[in-house]
Design a protein around this motif. Structure first.
Motif, PDB file in Angstrom:
ATOM      1  N   THR A   1     -79.641   8.307 -10.448  1.00 46.48           N
ATOM      2  CA  THR A   1     -79.302   8.698 -11.818  1.00 46.48           C
ATOM      3  C   THR A   1     -77.802   8.768 -12.017  1.00 46.48           C
ATOM      4  OG1 THR A   1     -79.418  11.000 -11.169  1.00 46.48           O
ATOM      5  CG2 THR A   1     -81.366  10.077 -12.205  1.00 46.48           C
ATOM      6  N   THR A   2     -77.038   8.828 -10.929  1.00 44.83           N
ATOM      7  CA  THR A   2     -75.608   9.028 -11.115  1.00 44.83           C
ATOM      8  C   THR A   2     -74.773   7.830 -10.705  1.00 44.83           C
ATOM      9  OG1 THR A   2     -75.514   9.988  -8.945  1.00 44.83           O
ATOM     10  CG2 THR A   2     -75.770  11.486 -10.776  1.00 44.83           C
ATOM     11  N   VAL A   3     -75.426   6.714 -10.440  1.00 42.25           N
ATOM     12  CA  VAL A   3     -74.628   5.519 -10.151  1.00 42.25           C
ATOM     13  C   VAL A   3     -73.825   5.178 -11.401  1.00 42.25           C
ATOM     14  CG1 VAL A   3     -74.749   3.057  -9.715  1.00 42.25           C
ATOM     15  CG2 VAL A   3     -76.204   4.604  -8.448  1.00 42.25           C
ATOM     16  N   PRO A   4     -72.495   5.047 -11.274  1.00 42.20           N
ATOM     17  CA  PRO A   4     -71.690   4.747 -12.461  1.00 42.20           C
ATOM     18  C   PRO A   4     -72.126   3.433 -13.084  1.00 42.20           C
ATOM     19  CG  PRO A   4     -70.297   5.371 -10.607  1.00 42.20           C
ATOM     20  CD  PRO A   4     -71.683   5.228 -10.073  1.00 42.20           C
ATOM     21  N   THR A   5     -72.285   3.425 -14.402  1.00 42.32           N
ATOM     22  CA  THR A   5     -72.754   2.195 -15.036  1.00 42.32           C
ATOM     23  C   THR A   5     -71.742   1.075 -14.870  1.00 42.32           C
ATOM     24  OG1 THR A   5     -71.874   3.013 -17.117  1.00 42.32           O
ATOM     25  CG2 THR A   5     -74.223   3.229 -16.769  1.00 42.32           C
ATOM     26  N   VAL A   6     -70.475   1.448 -14.787  1.00 42.41           N
ATOM     27  CA  VAL A   6     -69.472   0.386 -14.673  1.00 42.41           C
ATOM     28  C   VAL A   6     -69.603  -0.324 -13.325  1.00 42.41           C
ATOM     29  CG1 VAL A   6     -67.633   1.871 -13.812  1.00 42.41           C
ATOM     30  CG2 VAL A   6     -67.056  -0.172 -15.057  1.00 42.41           C
ATOM     31  N   VAL A   7     -69.992   0.426 -12.294  1.00 38.44           N
ATOM     32  CA  VAL A   7     -70.206  -0.198 -10.986  1.00 38.44           C
ATOM     33  C   VAL A   7     -71.423  -1.107 -11.029  1.00 38.44           C
ATOM     34  CG1 VAL A   7     -70.766   0.258  -8.580  1.00 38.44           C
ATOM     35  CG2 VAL A   7     -69.112   1.696  -9.752  1.00 38.44           C
TER      36      VAL A   7
ATOM     37  N   ALA B   1     -58.417 -14.301  -6.290  1.00 40.25           N
ATOM     38  CA  ALA B   1     -59.387 -13.694  -5.378  1.00 40.25           C
ATOM     39  C   ALA B   1     -58.958 -12.297  -4.969  1.00 40.25           C
ATOM     40  CB  ALA B   1     -59.550 -14.571  -4.139  1.00 40.25           C
ATOM     41  N   GLN B   2     -57.642 -12.115  -4.880  1.00 37.59           N
ATOM     42  CA  GLN B   2     -57.145 -10.806  -4.456  1.00 37.59           C
ATOM     43  C   GLN B   2     -57.484  -9.734  -5.497  1.00 37.59           C
ATOM     44  OE1 GLN B   2     -52.928 -10.607  -4.180  1.00 37.59           O
ATOM     45  NE2 GLN B   2     -52.963  -8.780  -2.912  1.00 37.59           N
ATOM     46  N   ASP B   3     -57.293 -10.078  -6.761  1.00 39.29           N
ATOM     47  CA  ASP B   3     -57.659  -9.155  -7.841  1.00 39.29           C
ATOM     48  C   ASP B   3     -59.128  -8.769  -7.738  1.00 39.29           C
ATOM     49  OD1 ASP B   3     -55.200  -9.129  -8.844  1.00 39.29           O
ATOM     50  OD2 ASP B   3     -55.626 -10.223 -10.697  1.00 39.29           O
ATOM     51  N   LEU B   4     -59.943  -9.816  -7.505  1.00 39.36           N
ATOM     52  CA  LEU B   4     -61.380  -9.613  -7.480  1.00 39.36           C
ATOM     53  C   LEU B   4     -61.767  -8.677  -6.338  1.00 39.36           C
ATOM     54  CD1 LEU B   4     -63.859 -10.447  -8.968  1.00 39.36           C
ATOM     55  CD2 LEU B   4     -64.125 -12.363  -7.405  1.00 39.36           C
ATOM     56  N   THR B   5     -61.193  -8.927  -5.162  1.00 35.83           N
ATOM     57  CA  THR B   5     -61.486  -8.073  -4.017  1.00 35.83           C
ATOM     58  C   THR B   5     -61.106  -6.634  -4.318  1.00 35.83           C
ATOM     59  OG1 THR B   5     -60.805  -9.951  -2.704  1.00 35.83           O
ATOM     60  CG2 THR B   5     -61.245  -7.919  -1.526  1.00 35.83           C
ATOM     61  N   ARG B   6     -59.976  -6.476  -4.993  1.00 39.59           N
ATOM     62  CA  ARG B   6     -59.556  -5.130  -5.354  1.00 39.59           C
ATOM     63  C   ARG B   6     -60.578  -4.491  -6.293  1.00 39.59           C
ATOM     64  NH1 ARG B   6     -54.618  -5.693  -8.088  1.00 39.59           N
ATOM     65  NH2 ARG B   6     -53.839  -6.782  -6.246  1.00 39.59           N
ATOM     66  N   GLY B   7     -61.119  -5.323  -7.204  1.00 42.70           N
ATOM     67  CA  GLY B   7     -62.153  -4.827  -8.111  1.00 42.70           C
ATOM     68  C   GLY B   7     -63.361  -4.316  -7.350  1.00 42.70           C
ATOM     69  N   PHE B   8     -63.800  -5.106  -6.361  1.00 42.93           N
ATOM     70  CA  PHE B   8     -64.941  -4.668  -5.547  1.00 42.93           C
ATOM     71  C   PHE B   8     -64.612  -3.388  -4.786  1.00 42.93           C
ATOM     72  CE2 PHE B   8     -66.662  -8.975  -6.116  1.00 42.93           C
ATOM     73  CZ  PHE B   8     -67.962  -8.627  -6.415  1.00 42.93           C
ATOM     74  N   GLY B   9     -63.377  -3.349  -4.264  1.00 47.98           N
ATOM     75  CA  GLY B   9     -62.963  -2.129  -3.574  1.00 47.98           C
ATOM     76  C   GLY B   9     -63.038  -0.928  -4.493  1.00 47.98           C
ATOM     77  N   ALA B  10     -62.549  -1.122  -5.732  1.00 45.32           N
ATOM     78  CA  ALA B  10     -62.558  -0.021  -6.685  1.00 45.32           C
ATOM     79  C   ALA B  10     -63.990   0.403  -7.001  1.00 45.32           C
ATOM     80  CB  ALA B  10     -61.849  -0.422  -7.971  1.00 45.32           C
ATOM     81  N   ALA B  11     -64.877  -0.579  -7.198  1.00 42.97           N
ATOM     82  CA  ALA B  11     -66.276  -0.266  -7.508  1.00 42.97           C
ATOM     83  C   ALA B  11     -66.899   0.543  -6.374  1.00 42.97           C
ATOM     84  CB  ALA B  11     -67.060  -1.547  -7.752  1.00 42.97           C
ATOM     85  N   LEU B  12     -66.622   0.091  -5.148  1.00 42.30           N
ATOM     86  CA  LEU B  12     -67.180   0.779  -3.985  1.00 42.30           C
ATOM     87  C   LEU B  12     -66.652   2.210  -3.906  1.00 42.30           C
ATOM     88  CD1 LEU B  12     -69.140  -0.254  -1.965  1.00 42.30           C
ATOM     89  CD2 LEU B  12     -67.250  -0.801  -0.429  1.00 42.30           C
ATOM     90  N   LEU B  13     -65.364   2.339  -4.161  1.00 47.98           N
ATOM     91  CA  LEU B  13     -64.722   3.657  -4.111  1.00 47.98           C
ATOM     92  C   LEU B  13     -65.367   4.605  -5.117  1.00 47.98           C
ATOM     93  CD1 LEU B  13     -62.356   4.287  -2.274  1.00 47.98           C
ATOM     94  CD2 LEU B  13     -60.831   4.058  -4.239  1.00 47.98           C
ATOM     95  N   LEU B  14     -65.542   4.117  -6.346  1.00 50.36           N
ATOM     96  CA  LEU B  14     -66.115   4.965  -7.390  1.00 50.36           C
ATOM     97  C   LEU B  14     -67.560   5.319  -7.049  1.00 50.36           C
ATOM     98  CD1 LEU B  14     -65.449   6.233 -10.087  1.00 50.36           C
ATOM     99  CD2 LEU B  14     -66.392   4.227 -11.212  1.00 50.36           C
ATOM    100  N   LEU B  15     -68.291   4.345  -6.519  1.00 49.39           N
ATOM    101  CA  LEU B  15     -69.683   4.589  -6.147  1.00 49.39           C
ATOM    102  C   LEU B  15     -69.768   5.674  -5.082  1.00 49.39           C
ATOM    103  CD1 LEU B  15     -72.602   3.613  -6.544  1.00 49.39           C
ATOM    104  CD2 LEU B  15     -72.258   2.093  -4.611  1.00 49.39           C
ATOM    105  N   LEU B  16     -68.958   5.520  -4.035  1.00 46.52           N
ATOM    106  CA  LEU B  16     -68.975   6.503  -2.956  1.00 46.52           C
ATOM    107  C   LEU B  16     -68.591   7.880  -3.480  1.00 46.52           C
ATOM    108  CD1 LEU B  16     -67.424   4.495   0.008  1.00 46.52           C
ATOM    109  CD2 LEU B  16     -69.815   5.025  -0.462  1.00 46.52           C
ATOM    110  N   LEU B  17     -67.574   7.902  -4.332  1.00 41.36           N
ATOM    111  CA  LEU B  17     -67.111   9.174  -4.887  1.00 41.36           C
ATOM    112  C   LEU B  17     -68.235   9.881  -5.635  1.00 41.36           C
ATOM    113  CD1 LEU B  17     -64.604  10.985  -5.455  1.00 41.36           C
ATOM    114  CD2 LEU B  17     -64.448   9.809  -7.651  1.00 41.36           C
TER     115      LEU B  17
END
Lengths: 297, 295, 257
Positions: free
Chosen positions: A120-126, B250-266
């Motif tokens: 439920t808390t997976v960020p939508t942007v991710v 590609a570097q931008d994109l990788t950074r994007g994935f890194g950011a997504a992963l970071l936010l997800l983990l957080l």
């Protein structure tokens, strides 16, 4: 005694709330009123505009057409189609989660509760980001075009509303099922039979609650349709058509336009979205009340 | 058919787990390699970047710092109204007032975040047309709108935490001759602190991940470190959104994935903490889930 | 004669707490075996061991043996690894009525018909026949004949409990378990249930848990006293009267103090 009146207790200063608590409450309620009022007031000029009415099916800002009806339709369409996928899926998951009797799988049952809670808390942007680079290319190869289409957004939105719906269904079904269990099992019925034959036919309100809440969530989400649906401002006639929902429309217009009739239509869109979710909220409250007063289960 | 049915039912959760696993593995595969100090700071020495002595262009540090400030500011703005309203709802409100408050909170909880963003946007437009011609979307505005977004979370968890406390505690304390407000703030509130903390952390997670609000109220792609309350800022979720559409290489994109992963983990981490706290709290109280605090 | 229930050296723990200690118990093919004891003495747990219902509620560990006559001579219920029948069939063949009248949230007719349809897979004609017989057996037919389709929740407490009894009978049990079946009923409803139980005891072995010493001595053909998860005394002949039972229970209480 006829005619006698209950005495009202004299005002008791000691049991009154602290000032800051009262102020906080007033502030919170006022904020909600302000939010609704502001959107309504801001939308008024657009609603009564003679020249640039938002009630038309064409969005061509440079030709003076500011219709948001396609976006309204597309929002509702997206929410409904996501619901069509997510509802049976969620129901299946709930049935499994409540009735799995295999002792070897009891660990899975326990872990699944936490898993749903986390979902439920997976960020939508991710979620959108992953889908843009995983799902969209797949759709592109399968159906041609850009891959940005209603179908992609629908799939991801249904994934988004799924855990919430599962939680709502479970909170409504788990306790009644546990109450039925000793006697039902003593009759030789299985948990599955108890749930599907006794409980579910009685639990229309719970299922409706889940559906309505899912619909509300699906309508309100911005990032998934914005990033996955392609944002063409027209009515989607096919699942593989590109489309633009109200929420995505609002994000795009604030990002790109400055002032004028485009802004006005923005507020009309906001009002429509607010109105929809307001209806959803009121419907949910009514359902909850019906459940607490009417049910015997 | 009879034999098949349990297996058909098992397909539903399996499908969900499979879909989530695919998405997660995809994110990990693309983003895990980039998780390093370089992801945050680019080529700038970390210490200098953190102290703000050198600008970071090729890293997520400004976005992280922006999100950090935004989340703290949101929490600061929402804390008192949220707690106060939750306390009032749980302890003081008459049924009629409680109905009004919970209706307001339900409406707020159901409002899409993009509408909250629009509210902030409208506010600024109004201010600019009236007595603050220089007003612009900013960190403070974003935080204010986000605090509106997390208000129902705080209110309902505060109310639930208080209602889970045993009734005896209240009666005993009142019987000692303490004033109700003393009982509430000095006895009940400390007792409920763990439940409150869970709610606040949930609110934290909610404000960290929301994108739609800040999109409309002041988040931009290149602002550097947050400079002040009245300035535009960068944020992690906005950086992710921006990368998906505007990446150059590609570097931008990788950074994007890194950011997504970071936010997800957080957000997973925050929610796990909140979950554990809440479970512990309710188990201690042996509380049945309190009713009446709508969510 | 061969007993209908034979419990030998049976111990059981729920969630790692020992509830029953080496219990030996038997019940005859006819008549009512009454279990009495203070609350927490393990009566209900023993009863629920007979249809393996404990394990649906908590983590259960057992030792020893329980055998029931489910129609073809004594067969094993515990140890649970290799019972000759699936558990749900055991539960079907052991009818159980609970303390509070738990009707399923369905119509009166469906309460009886649904288990028959799902568990026994009977054709609807036969279900209707059996519905009528069972309701007559518990004296509910005249009262409900005209409103079989209305919700079972509309029945009174005593009627609900008789419906539960009828529901258990409809599945053609080999044994009836009753867990304080009159505890939540008024005197008249209780008396009517007791009448039906005496009648039924001529066809079925019945094991009944009771809280009420007077009821126990009105119904019992065998009386078993339980305390702290153990069986302390069993009377088969010369059953004690109500005041003696009361004394026995309170004596043990004072011993503890």
């Amino acid at each position: 005694m006829p005619g006698s009146k209950l005495l009202t207790l004299p005002h008791d200063k000691d049991s009154e709330a602290d000032l800051w608590i009262k102020a906080a409450t007033v502030l919170a309620v006022l904020a909600v009123i302000a939010l609704c009022a502001m959107i309504v007031v801001a939308a008024l000029p657009a609603l009564f505009s003679q020249t640039h009415t938002p009630f038309e099916w064409v969005w061509q800002p440079y030709h003076g057409h500011f219709g948001i009806l396609p976006m309204c339709a597309s929002s509702l369409l997206l929410a409904l189609s996501a619901l069509i996928i997510a509802f049976p899926w969620a129901l299946g998951i709930v049935i499994w989660h409540l009735t799995e009797e295999e002792p070897a799988l009891s660990w899975a049952r326990k872990a699944f509760g936490l898993f749903i809670r986390l979902l439920t808390t997976v960020p939508t942007v991710v979620l959108s980001f992953a889908a843009v680079f995983l799902l969209t290319p797949l759709l592109r190869t399968a159906f041609g075009g850009t891959g940005m289409c209603l179908l992609g957004a629908t799939l991801m939105v249904s994934l988004l509303i799924l855990p919430t719906m599962v939680l709502v269904m479970e909170s409504g079904l788990a306790q009644p099922l546990e109450r039925l269990c000793p006697q039902g099992l003593a009759l030789g019925l299985s948990r599955y039979q108890l749930l599907c034959h006794c409980l579910l036919p009685q639990s229309r309100t719970t299922l409706l609650q889940a559906a309505v809440l899912g619909f509300g969530r699906a309508c309100g989400d911005t990032l998934l349709p914005l990033m996955l649906a392609g944002n063409a401002p027209r009515l989607p006639l096919h699942l593989t058509d590109s489309t633009r929902t109200l929420s995505a429309h609002m994000a795009l217009v604030t990002a790109n336009e400055v002032g004028g009739a485009a802004y006005n239509s923005l507020f009309a869109a906001g009002l429509f979205l607010l109105g929809t979710t307001l209806c959803v909220t009121l419907a949910l409250r009514r359902l909850a009340r019906a459940k607490s007063s009417g049910s015997t289960v | 058919m009879k034999r098949l049915l349990p297996w058909l039912i098992r397909l539903a959760p399996l499908l969900l787990v499979a879909v989530c696993a695919i998405l997660l593995v995809f994110l990990l595969q693309q983003g895990l390699g980039s998780l390093s100090p370089t992801l945050l700071f680019g080529n700038v020495p970390p210490l200098q970047a953190i102290l703000g002595k050198a600008p970071v262009w090729e890293g997520l540090w400004p976005a992280c710092a922006g999100t950090f400030c935004l989340v703290l500011l949101t929490q600061a703005l929402a804390l008192l109204p949220g707690l106060g309203c939750g306390i009032y709802l749980a302890e003081y409100a008459s049924p009629k007032k409680a109905a009004t408050i919970s209706l307001a909170m339900d409406i707020l909880a159901g409002t899409p975040s993009i509408v909250m963003g629009l509210f902030g946007f409208t506010l600024i437009v109004c201010l600019r047309q009236s007595f603050l011609p220089n007003a612009n979307t900013s960190l403070l505005l974003s935080a204010a709108c986000l605090s509106l977004l997390v208000l129902p979370v705080i209110v309902s968890s505060c109310c639930e935490a208080l209602r889970a406390l045993p009734r005896d505690l209240r009666i005993t304390a009142l019987a000692l001759g303490l004033k109700k407000r003393t009982v509430v703030t000095r006895i009940l509130l400390p007792q409920a602190s763990q439940g409150l903390a869970a709610g606040l952390i949930l609110a934290l997670a909610r404000s960290a991940e929301d994108t739609a609000v800040i999109m409309l109220t002041g988040a931009v792609a290149n602002a550097g470190l947050p400079a002040g309350l009245w300035d535009k800022f960068e944020a992690l979720p906005f950086a992710i959104y921006y990368t998906a559409g505007e990446y150059q290489n590609a570097q931008d994109l990788t950074r994007g994935f890194g950011a997504a992963l970071l936010l997800l983990l957080l957000s997973i981490l925050l929610v796990l903490i909140a979950h554990v706290l809440e479970r512990r709290y309710l188990r201690q109280r042996q509380g049945t889930h309190a009713a009446g605090c709508s969510r | 004669m061969q007993p209908a229930v034979l419990v030998e050296n049976f111990s059981l723990s729920l969630n790692r707490v020992r509830i029953l200690h080496a219990v030996n118990f038997s019940a005859a093919q006819q008549g009512i075996s009454v279990l009495v004891g203070r609350s927490g003495s393990g009566k209900t747990t023993l009863l629920r061991s007979l249809n393996r219902l404990n394990e649906t509620i908590a983590q259960t560990e057992t030792q020893g043996r329980i055998r029931l006559d489910l129609g073809v001579g004594l067969e094993d219920i515990y140890p649970g690894e290799q019972t000759p029948r699936p558990v749900s069939e055991i539960r079907r063949l052991v009818g159980m009525v609970f303390q509070s009248p738990n009707v399923l949230p369905l119509s009166i007719a469906e309460n009886i018909a649904l288990p028959l349809r799902l568990v026994r897979k009977l054709p609807s004609r036969e279900i209707n026949e059996r519905l009528q017989t069972c309701l007559k057996q518990v004296g509910l037919w005249e009262e409900t004949e005209h409103r079989l389709e209305s919700s079972a929740e509309t029945l009174s407490g005593g009627q609900k409990q008789r419906l539960c009894l009828a529901r258990a009978l409809a599945l053609e049990p080999a044994l009836l378990l009753l867990d304080e079946p009159t505890a939540s009923l008024d005197v008249h409803a209780a008396a009517s249930i007791e009448e039906h139980l005496k009648e039924l005891a001529t066809h079925y072995p019945i094991v009944l848990v009771s809280h009420n010493p007077r009821q126990a001595c009105r119904l019992a053909t065998q009386l078993t006293v339980m305390e702290d998860g153990k069986i302390v005394e069993t009377f088969r002949e010369h059953l004690p009267n109500a005041s003696e039972i009361t004394e026995m229970l309170s004596e043990r209480m004072t011993e503890l103090v």
